[in-house]
Design a protein around this motif. Structure first.
Motif, PDB file in Angstrom:
ATOM      1  N   ASN A   1     -19.145 -11.607  -2.859  1.00 37.89           N
ATOM      2  CA  ASN A   1     -19.040 -10.160  -3.017  1.00 37.89           C
ATOM      3  C   ASN A   1     -18.496  -9.425  -1.804  1.00 37.89           C
ATOM      4  O   ASN A   1     -18.391  -8.205  -1.835  1.00 37.89           O
ATOM      5  CB  ASN A   1     -20.413  -9.575  -3.372  1.00 37.89           C
ATOM      6  N   SER A   2     -18.177 -10.115  -0.728  1.00 42.07           N
ATOM      7  CA  SER A   2     -17.709  -9.410   0.462  1.00 42.07           C
ATOM      8  C   SER A   2     -16.359  -9.942   0.928  1.00 42.07           C
ATOM      9  O   SER A   2     -16.062 -11.115   0.791  1.00 42.07           O
ATOM     10  CB  SER A   2     -18.742  -9.500   1.583  1.00 42.07           C
ATOM     11  N   ALA A   3     -15.580  -9.015   1.481  1.00 48.03           N
ATOM     12  CA  ALA A   3     -14.228  -9.353   1.918  1.00 48.03           C
ATOM     13  C   ALA A   3     -13.922  -8.667   3.246  1.00 48.03           C
ATOM     14  O   ALA A   3     -14.532  -7.660   3.599  1.00 48.03           O
ATOM     15  CB  ALA A   3     -13.214  -8.904   0.877  1.00 48.03           C
ATOM     16  N   VAL A   4     -12.951  -9.222   3.945  1.00 48.18           N
ATOM     17  CA  VAL A   4     -12.389  -8.611   5.142  1.00 48.18           C
ATOM     18  C   VAL A   4     -10.952  -8.243   4.794  1.00 48.18           C
ATOM     19  O   VAL A   4     -10.214  -9.069   4.248  1.00 48.18           O
ATOM     20  CB  VAL A   4     -12.431  -9.582   6.339  1.00 48.18           C
ATOM     21  N   GLU A   5     -10.573  -6.999   5.075  1.00 47.10           N
ATOM     22  CA  GLU A   5      -9.223  -6.546   4.741  1.00 47.10           C
ATOM     23  C   GLU A   5      -8.528  -6.017   5.988  1.00 47.10           C
ATOM     24  O   GLU A   5      -9.094  -5.216   6.741  1.00 47.10           O
ATOM     25  CB  GLU A   5      -9.256  -5.466   3.665  1.00 47.10           C
ATOM     26  N   LEU A   6      -7.304  -6.461   6.194  1.00 42.14           N
ATOM     27  CA  LEU A   6      -6.447  -5.996   7.276  1.00 42.14           C
ATOM     28  C   LEU A   6      -5.362  -5.128   6.654  1.00 42.14           C
ATOM     29  O   LEU A   6      -4.644  -5.579   5.752  1.00 42.14           O
ATOM     30  CB  LEU A   6      -5.813  -7.175   8.018  1.00 42.14           C
ATOM     31  N   MET A   7      -5.253  -3.880   7.109  1.00 39.61           N
ATOM     32  CA  MET A   7      -4.214  -2.973   6.627  1.00 39.61           C
ATOM     33  C   MET A   7      -3.296  -2.611   7.787  1.00 39.61           C
ATOM     34  O   MET A   7      -3.769  -2.315   8.887  1.00 39.61           O
ATOM     35  CB  MET A   7      -4.832  -1.680   6.084  1.00 39.61           C
ATOM     36  N   VAL A   8      -2.004  -2.653   7.531  1.00 36.84           N
ATOM     37  CA  VAL A   8      -1.002  -2.213   8.497  1.00 36.84           C
ATOM     38  C   VAL A   8      -0.149  -1.190   7.771  1.00 36.84           C
ATOM     39  O   VAL A   8       0.390  -1.483   6.699  1.00 36.84           O
ATOM     40  CB  VAL A   8      -0.131  -3.390   8.990  1.00 36.84           C
ATOM     41  N   PHE A   9      -0.055   0.025   8.334  1.00 36.79           N
ATOM     42  CA  PHE A   9       0.666   1.073   7.618  1.00 36.79           C
ATOM     43  C   PHE A   9       1.315   2.062   8.577  1.00 36.79           C
ATOM     44  O   PHE A   9       0.936   2.175   9.735  1.00 36.79           O
ATOM     45  CB  PHE A   9      -0.242   1.790   6.619  1.00 36.79           C
TER      46      PHE A   9
ATOM     47  N   ARG B   1       0.846  -1.200   0.000  1.00 32.82           N
ATOM     48  CA  ARG B   1       0.000   0.000   0.000  1.00 32.82           C
ATOM     49  C   ARG B   1       0.879   1.248   0.000  1.00 32.82           C
ATOM     50  O   ARG B   1       1.722   1.412   0.875  1.00 32.82           O
ATOM     51  CB  ARG B   1      -0.872  -0.079   1.242  1.00 32.82           C
ATOM     52  N   VAL B   2       0.639   2.143  -0.993  1.00 33.06           N
ATOM     53  CA  VAL B   2       1.442   3.364  -1.118  1.00 33.06           C
ATOM     54  C   VAL B   2       0.502   4.540  -1.362  1.00 33.06           C
ATOM     55  O   VAL B   2      -0.334   4.492  -2.267  1.00 33.06           O
ATOM     56  CB  VAL B   2       2.446   3.251  -2.293  1.00 33.06           C
ATOM     57  N   GLY B   3       0.652   5.579  -0.569  1.00 33.65           N
ATOM     58  CA  GLY B   3      -0.177   6.778  -0.713  1.00 33.65           C
ATOM     59  C   GLY B   3       0.203   7.769   0.369  1.00 33.65           C
ATOM     60  O   GLY B   3       1.381   8.048   0.574  1.00 33.65           O
ATOM     61  N   THR B   4      -0.788   8.269   1.099  1.00 35.55           N
ATOM     62  CA  THR B   4      -0.491   9.149   2.223  1.00 35.55           C
ATOM     63  C   THR B   4       0.211   8.380   3.340  1.00 35.55           C
ATOM     64  O   THR B   4       0.747   8.981   4.263  1.00 35.55           O
ATOM     65  CB  THR B   4      -1.776   9.791   2.773  1.00 35.55           C
ATOM     66  N   SER B   5       0.188   7.068   3.251  1.00 34.82           N
ATOM     67  CA  SER B   5       0.887   6.191   4.181  1.00 34.82           C
ATOM     68  C   SER B   5       1.566   5.088   3.374  1.00 34.82           C
ATOM     69  O   SER B   5       1.331   4.941   2.183  1.00 34.82           O
ATOM     70  CB  SER B   5      -0.101   5.580   5.181  1.00 34.82           C
ATOM     71  N   LEU B   6       2.406   4.323   4.030  1.00 40.55           N
ATOM     72  CA  LEU B   6       3.110   3.213   3.389  1.00 40.55           C
ATOM     73  C   LEU B   6       2.901   1.975   4.246  1.00 40.55           C
ATOM     74  O   LEU B   6       3.090   2.023   5.465  1.00 40.55           O
ATOM     75  CB  LEU B   6       4.602   3.530   3.277  1.00 40.55           C
ATOM     76  N   GLY B   7       2.501   0.863   3.611  1.00 40.67           N
ATOM     77  CA  GLY B   7       2.268  -0.333   4.403  1.00 40.67           C
ATOM     78  C   GLY B   7       1.863  -1.526   3.578  1.00 40.67           C
ATOM     79  O   GLY B   7       2.217  -1.638   2.408  1.00 40.67           O
ATOM     80  N   GLY B   8       1.103  -2.414   4.197  1.00 44.75           N
ATOM     81  CA  GLY B   8       0.698  -3.648   3.548  1.00 44.75           C
ATOM     82  C   GLY B   8      -0.776  -3.933   3.763  1.00 44.75           C
ATOM     83  O   GLY B   8      -1.443  -3.298   4.586  1.00 44.75           O
ATOM     84  N   SER B   9      -1.264  -4.914   3.001  1.00 44.92           N
ATOM     85  CA  SER B   9      -2.671  -5.267   3.036  1.00 44.92           C
ATOM     86  C   SER B   9      -2.822  -6.779   2.895  1.00 44.92           C
ATOM     87  O   SER B   9      -2.087  -7.415   2.144  1.00 44.92           O
ATOM     88  CB  SER B   9      -3.393  -4.564   1.881  1.00 44.92           C
ATOM     89  N   LEU B  10      -3.784  -7.333   3.607  1.00 37.96           N
ATOM     90  CA  LEU B  10      -4.174  -8.732   3.471  1.00 37.96           C
ATOM     91  C   LEU B  10      -5.693  -8.746   3.358  1.00 37.96           C
ATOM     92  O   LEU B  10      -6.389  -8.269   4.261  1.00 37.96           O
ATOM     93  CB  LEU B  10      -3.724  -9.553   4.683  1.00 37.96           C
ATOM     94  N   LYS B  11      -6.200  -9.226   2.216  1.00 35.64           N
ATOM     95  CA  LYS B  11      -7.643  -9.248   1.976  1.00 35.64           C
ATOM     96  C   LYS B  11      -8.087 -10.683   1.764  1.00 35.64           C
ATOM     97  O   LYS B  11      -7.451 -11.433   1.036  1.00 35.64           O
ATOM     98  CB  LYS B  11      -7.994  -8.414   0.744  1.00 35.64           C
ATOM     99  N   ARG B  12      -9.204 -11.033   2.399  1.00 35.40           N
ATOM    100  CA  ARG B  12      -9.761 -12.374   2.271  1.00 35.40           C
ATOM    101  C   ARG B  12     -11.248 -12.260   1.972  1.00 35.40           C
ATOM    102  O   ARG B  12     -11.990 -11.633   2.731  1.00 35.40           O
ATOM    103  CB  ARG B  12      -9.559 -13.154   3.558  1.00 35.40           C
ATOM    104  N   PHE B  13     -11.655 -12.851   0.852  1.00 35.20           N
ATOM    105  CA  PHE B  13     -13.076 -12.869   0.513  1.00 35.20           C
ATOM    106  C   PHE B  13     -13.772 -13.924   1.360  1.00 35.20           C
ATOM    107  O   PHE B  13     -13.312 -15.049   1.463  1.00 35.20           O
ATOM    108  CB  PHE B  13     -13.272 -13.148  -0.980  1.00 35.20           C
ATOM    109  N   VAL B  14     -14.904 -13.532   1.952  1.00 39.22           N
ATOM    110  CA  VAL B  14     -15.668 -14.442   2.790  1.00 39.22           C
ATOM    111  C   VAL B  14     -16.954 -14.893   2.099  1.00 39.22           C
ATOM    112  O   VAL B  14     -17.551 -15.890   2.499  1.00 39.22           O
ATOM    113  CB  VAL B  14     -15.967 -13.813   4.168  1.00 39.22           C
ATOM    114  N   THR B  15     -17.396 -14.154   1.086  1.00 35.30           N
ATOM    115  CA  THR B  15     -18.494 -14.555   0.211  1.00 35.30           C
ATOM    116  C   THR B  15     -18.115 -14.110  -1.202  1.00 35.30           C
ATOM    117  O   THR B  15     -17.047 -13.534  -1.413  1.00 35.30           O
ATOM    118  CB  THR B  15     -19.845 -13.901   0.596  1.00 35.30           C
TER     119      THR B  15
END
Length: 153
Positions: free
Chosen positions: A40-48, A24-38
């Motif tokens: 059309n829907s997902a849970v995303e964890l961002m650390v930045f 992830r790059v923008g106003t912050s710098l970090g990482g992302s982990l996204k997991r689809f649970v259905t």
């Protein structure tokens, strides 16, 4: 459990998988982990990292196809975040000289676009993630935006 959660032929042809990791790059710098649970829907964890402090956000996102553009979706959702800045290292903008540790806890909203590169495992997303803090800095952070390059598996 099958690796691919999508059962519709159109989404399966576009190369959708149920887990993605990204930078992830923008106003912050970090990482992302996204997991689809259905489908059309997902849970995303961002650390930045922002203002020399660390933030963690956990979000629920609902994805919708953009039919005019193959491989493009838009999404919206919300969740919560926690941030930590330690004295002598962090530079949160709401204090002039950090002499103690600071934390921020609050709620987030997210909206964005995600594009799959022609049936590959590579995705590029752009999102805007305003947040409201309840602790240490009570107020709105409206300027969090980033591009995330993701790999799905």
């Amino acid at each position: 459990m099958a690796l691919i959660l999508y059962s519709s032929p159109a989404k399966a042809q576009q190369g959708y998988y149920n887990t993605m990791v990204g930078v992830r790059v923008g106003t912050s710098l970090g990482g992302s982990l996204k997991r689809f649970v259905t489908d059309n829907s997902a849970v995303e964890l961002m650390v930045f990292n922002r203002w020399k402090g660390w933030n963690v956000a956990l979000l629920y996102e609902y994805h919708m196809d953009i039919r005019e553009f193959r491989g493009m979706e838009w999404y919206l959702g919300g969740g919560a975040h926690y941030g930590k800045w330690t004295k002598d290292k962090g530079e949160p903008p709401w204090v002039s000289k950090p002499t103690q540790d600071y934390g921020a806890f609050g709620v987030d909203f997210i909206t964005g676009l995600e594009h799959n590169f022609h049936n590959t495992n590579i995705y590029l997303s752009f999102d805007w993630k305003p947040a409201y803090n309840f602790v240490d800095f009570t107020g709105l952070w409206w300027d969090e935006a980033a591009f995330t390059l993701k790999y799905s598996f």
